[in-house]
Design a protein around this motif. Structure first.
Motif, PDB file in Angstrom:
ATOM      1  N   TYR A   1      -7.871  12.480   1.235  1.00  8.70           N
ATOM      2  CA  TYR A   1      -6.748  11.577   1.494  1.00  8.70           C
ATOM      3  C   TYR A   1      -5.439  12.341   1.458  1.00  8.70           C
ATOM      4  O   TYR A   1      -5.145  13.039   0.497  1.00  8.70           O
TER       5      TYR A   1
ATOM      6  N   LEU B   1      -3.019   5.479   5.044  1.00 10.81           N
ATOM      7  CA  LEU B   1      -4.193   4.616   5.104  1.00 10.81           C
ATOM      8  C   LEU B   1      -4.305   3.952   6.474  1.00 10.81           C
ATOM      9  O   LEU B   1      -3.298   3.737   7.150  1.00 10.81           O
TER      10      LEU B   1
ATOM     11  N   LEU C   1      -6.290  -1.575   5.807  1.00 17.37           N
ATOM     12  CA  LEU C   1      -6.332  -1.452   4.352  1.00 17.37           C
ATOM     13  C   LEU C   1      -4.934  -1.587   3.753  1.00 17.37           C
ATOM     14  O   LEU C   1      -4.759  -2.156   2.677  1.00 17.37           O
ATOM     15  N   GLN C   2      -3.945  -1.066   4.461  1.00 19.13           N
ATOM     16  CA  GLN C   2      -2.577  -1.228   3.982  1.00 19.13           C
ATOM     17  C   GLN C   2      -2.174  -2.696   3.946  1.00 19.13           C
ATOM     18  O   GLN C   2      -1.431  -3.133   3.068  1.00 19.13           O
TER      19      GLN C   2
ATOM     20  N   GLY D   1      -2.799  -1.827   0.220  1.00 16.61           N
ATOM     21  CA  GLY D   1      -2.963  -0.386   0.059  1.00 16.61           C
ATOM     22  C   GLY D   1      -3.479  -0.039  -1.324  1.00 16.61           C
ATOM     23  O   GLY D   1      -4.348  -0.718  -1.877  1.00 16.61           O
ATOM     24  N   TRP D   2      -2.908   1.016  -1.886  1.00 19.21           N
ATOM     25  CA  TRP D   2      -3.403   1.517  -3.177  1.00 19.21           C
ATOM     26  C   TRP D   2      -2.996   0.650  -4.362  1.00 19.21           C
ATOM     27  O   TRP D   2      -3.440   0.900  -5.484  1.00 19.21           O
TER      28      TRP D   2
ATOM     29  N   MET E   1      -9.553  -0.841  -3.621  1.00 17.88           N
ATOM     30  CA  MET E   1      -9.545   0.482  -3.012  1.00 17.88           C
ATOM     31  C   MET E   1     -10.423   1.470  -3.771  1.00 17.88           C
ATOM     32  O   MET E   1     -10.873   2.461  -3.193  1.00 17.88           O
TER      33      MET E   1
ATOM     34  N   PHE F   1     -12.791   3.642  -1.556  1.00 13.25           N
ATOM     35  CA  PHE F   1     -12.690   5.098  -1.554  1.00 13.25           C
ATOM     36  C   PHE F   1     -14.030   5.736  -1.905  1.00 13.25           C
ATOM     37  O   PHE F   1     -14.393   6.775  -1.337  1.00 13.25           O
TER      38      PHE F   1
END
Length: 221
Positions: free
Chosen positions: A2, A6, A10-11, A15-16, A21, A25
């Protein structure tokens, strides 16, 4: 694996900042190991997380340009550290014996020093190191795991002063503390990029300091 960007789908899920995630991942890592693990022997899960979490706190220079200061970055880092651990253990449990590779993470940091060597400056320099490099390295590489104690205490105190009912820094439970540090302290490689030398000086007390006053920056080869 990564490097800062993204897929938009997914965003759109946050996102994160979204804990799902961690699972996604792990699935992504499995695809990489299955398809490239016979040739790739050195895996890096995340490149320079200290930089890309800024995309969730101030707009920064990295995606997704979300302005959620002192909240978004902590949520993202929490998910990223868990995701790194999942990818590591997935490889360790299912691929290492046959593929003979290693899985690590690239951490970037400045190196912070006190300008005049006063006790206050030394404390601030230590806090700044722990809230940058230690933020990601301590959960993975220290014997006790978890975020650095000084980081947890400082953010908790700041959060209470802001009238919050809980710290802006998420907590790892005992399972995650042990899972993240796991065997990684003995057989995982680490690449740390130190990109600046910074001398700091501040007249503010540590408890009131969200970040140091940057006095001098020297670019370092």
């Amino acid at each position: 694996m990564y490097h800062w960007d993204l897929p938009q789908s997914l965003q759109d899920l946050g996102g994160w900042t979204n804990p799902i995630m961690v699972n996604y991942f792990e699935d992504y890592a499995r695809v990489l190991y299955d398809n490239f693990g016979d040739r790739v022997k050195w895996w890096i899960t995340f490149n320079e997380p200290l930089t890309f979490v800024a995309g969730y706190t101030s707009g920064g220079c990295t995606p997704p340009q979300v302005n959620a200061p002192d909240v978004g970055n902590y949520l993202v880092a929490h998910t990223v550290i868990k995701s790194h651990a999942r990818a590591y253990h997935l490889y360790d449990d299912n691929y290492r014996d046959s593929q003979k590779g290693q899985v690590g993470i690239t951490l970037n940091t400045g190196w912070f020093l006190a300008a005049n060597g006063t006790e206050q400056e030394l404390q601030l320099a230590e806090y700044t190191m722990q809230s940058t490099l230690g933020w990601f390295a301590h959960p993975i590489y220290s014997k006790e795991g978890d975020y650095p104690a000084i980081l947890k205490e400082t953010i908790a105190n700041q959060s209470r002063a802001e009238g919050r009912y809980r710290s802006r820094l998420p907590e790892f439970d005992e399972y995650w503390i042990n899972y993240i540090r796991g065997k990684m302290i003995t057989d995982q490689f680490n690449i740390a990029q130190s990109w600046t030398l910074i001398l700091i000086s501040s007249s503010e007390s540590l408890a009131r300091s969200h970040s140091p006053e940057i006095i001098v920056l020297y670019n370092q080869e």
